[in-house]
Design an enzyme around this catalytic site. Sequence first.
Site, PDB file in Angstrom:
ATOM      1  CD  GLU A  21       6.916  -9.365  15.173  1.00 13.32           C
ATOM      2  OE1 GLU A  21       6.595  -8.225  14.798  1.00 13.32           O
ATOM      3  OE2 GLU A  21       7.440 -10.202  14.424  1.00 13.32           O
ATOM      4  CG  HIS A  22       4.245  -7.675  20.178  1.00 11.02           C
ATOM      5  ND1 HIS A  22       3.024  -7.043  20.109  1.00 11.02           N
ATOM      6  CD2 HIS A  22       4.081  -8.866  19.552  1.00 11.02           C
ATOM      7  CE1 HIS A  22       2.151  -7.829  19.488  1.00 11.02           C
ATOM      8  NE2 HIS A  22       2.767  -8.937  19.137  1.00 11.02           N
ATOM      9  CB  THR A  23      10.526  -4.118  20.026  1.00 12.14           C
ATOM     10  OG1 THR A  23      10.560  -4.329  18.609  1.00 12.14           O
ATOM     11  CG2 THR A  23      10.982  -5.372  20.732  1.00 12.14           C
ATOM     12  CG  ASP A  24       6.145  -1.282  16.604  1.00 12.43           C
ATOM     13  OD1 ASP A  24       5.557  -1.856  17.541  1.00 12.43           O
ATOM     14  OD2 ASP A  24       5.625  -1.127  15.469  1.00 12.43           O
TER      15      ASP A  24
ATOM     16  CB  SER B 270      -3.390  -1.909   6.492  1.00 11.12           C
ATOM     17  OG  SER B 270      -2.556  -2.226   7.559  1.00 11.12           O
TER      18      SER B 270
ATOM     19  CG  ASP C  29       3.403  -3.024  10.467  1.00 11.48           C
ATOM     20  OD1 ASP C  29       4.407  -3.604  10.916  1.00 11.48           O
ATOM     21  OD2 ASP C  29       2.248  -3.265  10.844  1.00 11.48           O
TER      22      ASP C  29
HETATM   23  C1  GLA Z   1       1.612  -5.135  14.187  1.00 12.90           C
HETATM   24  C2  GLA Z   1       1.745  -3.625  14.354  1.00 12.90           C
HETATM   25  C3  GLA Z   1       3.214  -3.218  14.438  1.00 12.90           C
HETATM   26  C4  GLA Z   1       3.961  -4.042  15.492  1.00 12.90           C
HETATM   27  C5  GLA Z   1       3.686  -5.528  15.304  1.00 12.90           C
HETATM   28  C6  GLA Z   1       4.273  -6.376  16.408  1.00 12.90           C
HETATM   29  O1  GLA Z   1       2.142  -5.525  12.951  1.00 12.90           O
HETATM   30  O2  GLA Z   1       1.125  -2.960  13.272  1.00 12.90           O
HETATM   31  O3  GLA Z   1       3.295  -1.826  14.721  1.00 12.90           O
HETATM   32  O4  GLA Z   1       3.615  -3.617  16.782  1.00 12.90           O
HETATM   33  O5  GLA Z   1       2.294  -5.802  15.233  1.00 12.90           O
HETATM   34  O6  GLA Z   1       5.657  -6.327  16.394  1.00 12.90           O
END
Ligand code: GLA
Length: 362
Positions: free
Chosen positions: A30-33, A121, A165
């Site tokens: 999570e929060h790695t992309d 979305s 996503d």
């Molecule tokens: C949201 C963003 C993703 C990702 C997550 C955290 O879903 O749309 O791109 O950064 O938060 O992992």
Amino acid sequence: MTTVLSPTAFFGGPPRVHAWAPGRVNLLGEHTDYNDGFMLPIATPQRTDVMAAPSNDGRFHLYSATLDAHVEFGADEAAPPGFARYMEGCIRLLQARGVAVPPLRMYVRSNLALGTGLSSSAALEVATLRALRTLLAAELDDVALAQMAQQAEIRYAGVNCGIMDQMASSLADSEHMLFLDARTLAHQVLPLPPGAEVIVIDSGVPRKLADSKYNERRAECEAAARLLGVPALRDVTDLEQVDRLPAPLKERARHVVSENLRVLEARGGVEAARFGELMNQSHASLRDDYQVSIVALDELTAALRADPEVFGARLTGAGFGGACVALCKSGSARAAGERAVRRMKEGGGAAANATLLIPAHG
Ligand code: GLA
């Protein structure tokens, strides 16, 4: 009382094309992309359907059965904010790529709960682009389609998201994990840990502050990478390196670096029990170092962790509300999820309005 239009009523017959795309649940990473890192999402069984046919009055007509909302706009006009803006973004980006898009009628329906962090979305963007790809015989592979969907979100909906996503919606299925490398966009379909299945529970608390805090975290990560002299935090693999950063950049970077290591370990193939531990560590890191959890998600994941059928649990998505995901023993998912929801209701705490999203009812 209004009556939701059927596709046949909206198109005056069958649509020309019918496409769909799922949402996503992120199991780990999570929060790695947006740090060029790694993640392991899975698609939701819930999905968004988009049907399309040429319009015969020179205008775009978009109808959402979920919202019972009809939006129309001319070929040179912008769509109003809301579901139509995401779809218009997809249309404009395809046009910018040289694909001629005639005025269309498009019909949308979804059984993905909105605002729970399951990427409704991204599902809308990917389903829209799939419908357009088929209708217009456009050349667009699934990765390019995901990148275009991400651009629609950034440029037309104003959300500065990463690529996870849209890649998950475009490439994942609901039976396998998808390993993703956000830098190279390399991806690999992997089995779930043996003997395990997934539960997703909405905390009942809508995501708040998600956009502003999301952008703040992105900026902190970029600042941390600059101070460490690397293009992105993905390039740091030794946790000791982040120790010299000032607070709170040290904590933010520690989450990202440790989270990438957890994903890489899980990708190598681990038992369900170890995968669960990695999920628990991820939640603690998101709560303490990244500070994107809320009380309802902490309570819910704690209740899940206390269940003997559950291997591990964590918040999923950006945080600040929304859903959590747990890995549990095969065959026990629904019962374990229902137990956790009941416990939350009886406790009357922050997650008293929690609901089970996966496995879905019915
Ligand atoms: C949201 C963003 C993703 C990702 C997550 C955290 O879903 O749309 O791109 O950064 O938060 O992992």
